[in-house]
Write an enzyme that holds these catalytic residues in place. Structure first.
Site, PDB file in Angstrom:
ATOM      1  N   ASP A 119       0.853  -1.183   0.000  1.00  0.00           N
ATOM      2  CA  ASP A 119       0.000   0.000   0.000  1.00  0.00           C
ATOM      3  C   ASP A 119       0.898   1.246   0.000  1.00  0.00           C
ATOM      4  O   ASP A 119       1.808   1.343  -0.822  1.00  0.00           O
ATOM      5  CB  ASP A 119      -0.948  -0.075   1.206  1.00  0.00           C
ATOM      6  N   TYR A 226      -1.950  11.534   2.214  1.00  0.00           N
ATOM      7  CA  TYR A 226      -2.829  11.746   1.057  1.00  0.00           C
ATOM      8  C   TYR A 226      -2.812  13.209   0.619  1.00  0.00           C
ATOM      9  O   TYR A 226      -2.767  13.506  -0.591  1.00  0.00           O
ATOM     10  CB  TYR A 226      -4.259  11.345   1.413  1.00  0.00           C
ATOM     11  N   HIS A 283      -6.902  -6.525  -1.125  1.00  0.00           N
ATOM     12  CA  HIS A 283      -5.773  -5.607  -0.955  1.00  0.00           C
ATOM     13  C   HIS A 283      -4.851  -6.034   0.175  1.00  0.00           C
ATOM     14  O   HIS A 283      -3.648  -5.779   0.135  1.00  0.00           O
ATOM     15  CB  HIS A 283      -6.347  -4.216  -0.653  1.00  0.00           C
TER      16      HIS A 283
END
Length: 304
Positions: A119, A226, A283
């Protein structure tokens, strides 16, 4: 510089091949809480976690790697859990995150390491291999796209644009933190459990993560990754990876399409690359199939 951990900083895992300890290392101007295991003279493997996890994401890989003869470092990356949480979005630019890991490798007295990332940890690992190739002797990526492949898909692939909706929501000030904190971190818990196979994350796992999410400053630290990616897009000086690379991908990832794995693979050295698509896997590959993940990492670590 290494600082001895306080008792509450010690990891709650053990390995049959030796003690697992925790250290706070000052690298690149910040303090990184790092779980350490194995003989310091053994080849170095560094594991990098993603969102919304911490070093615990890799706890099932530590003992097998040590038993196989490797030195293992698993940091909480900046902004997470027990590591330092710098203020401001700019502190979470990709080049700073990669420089943290360069400093961690250098703190071992090692010239390079096998870097394994999942990730966001995989995004840091890609950047590290592209920006500081001399510090990465092998690269393993799990469900994290190469930056160029990801950028291309965000611009031209409507399906990936829809999958990435949550990243756009993270750009709003203060509200994401409030939503993540509400109802005992219910939103973050759902981000794990609702996108993984049933039973992947146990109640004990979730309690450990809640403790990590509850540390002062963690929510802003995590979300600033982010925000920084949007405000300061990564710009590594090259596109092609030099190090032998293994790309592992759970094909049932709800956030990142498998086409990203295929395109990312093209940026790896043609004679030293491997792609493993794990069908029916989400994921959260190292959680759903920890033994297979460990097996693949070890195969890549010992490949000729």
């Amino acid at each position: 510089m290494t600082i001895a951990p306080t008792p509450e900083e010690l990891p709650d895992v053990s390995t049959s091949s030796g003690d697992v300890t925790a250290e706070v290392r000052t690298v690149n101007g910040i303090r990184l809480h790092t779980v350490v295991a194995g003989d310091p003279t053994d080849p170095l493997v560094v594991f990098l976690h993603g969102f919304p996890e911490c070093w615990i994401a890799w706890h099932q890989q530590i003992a097998p790697l040590v038993e196989a003869g490797f030195r293992v470092l698993v940091p909480d990356q900046r902004g997470y859990n027990r590591s330092e949480k710098p203020r401001g979005v700019r502190a979470y630019r990709q080049q700073q995150l990669a420089a943290d890991i360069v400093g961690l490798i250098k703190s071992e007295g090692a010239g390079s390491a096998h870097v394994v990332g999942h990730d966001w940890g995989g995004m840091v690992a890609w950047d590290l291999a592209l920006r500081y190739p001399e510090y990465v002797n092998r690269l393993t990526i799990a469900n994290a796209p190469h930056p160029v492949a990801f950028r291309q898909h965000l611009l031209s692939n409507p399906a990936q644009m829809r999958r990435s909706w949550y990243a756009y929501c993270m750009q709003v000030p203060w509200l994401p933190e409030r939503l993540c904190r509400s109802n005992d971190f219910r939103l973050l818990e759902r981000a794990l459990c609702d996108t993984a196979a049933p039973g992947t994350f146990t109640d004990a796992d979730l309690e450990r993560y809640r403790r990590a999410w509850g540390v002062t400053g963690v929510l802003s630290g995590m979300i600033n990754w982010y925000r920084a990616s949007a405000r300061y897009p990564p710009n590594p000086p090259r596109e092609q990876v030099d190090a032998p690379t293994l790309v592992i991908w759970g094909t049932d990832d709800v956030a990142l399409g498998t086409e990203l794995a295929l395109d990312s693979y093209e940026y790896c050295p043609r004679d030293q690359r491997r792609l493993e698509l794990l069908e029916g896997t989400s994921h959260w590959v190292q959680h759903e199939h920890p033994e297979r993940m460990t097996e693949l990492v070890l195969e890549h670590a010992t490949a000729g």
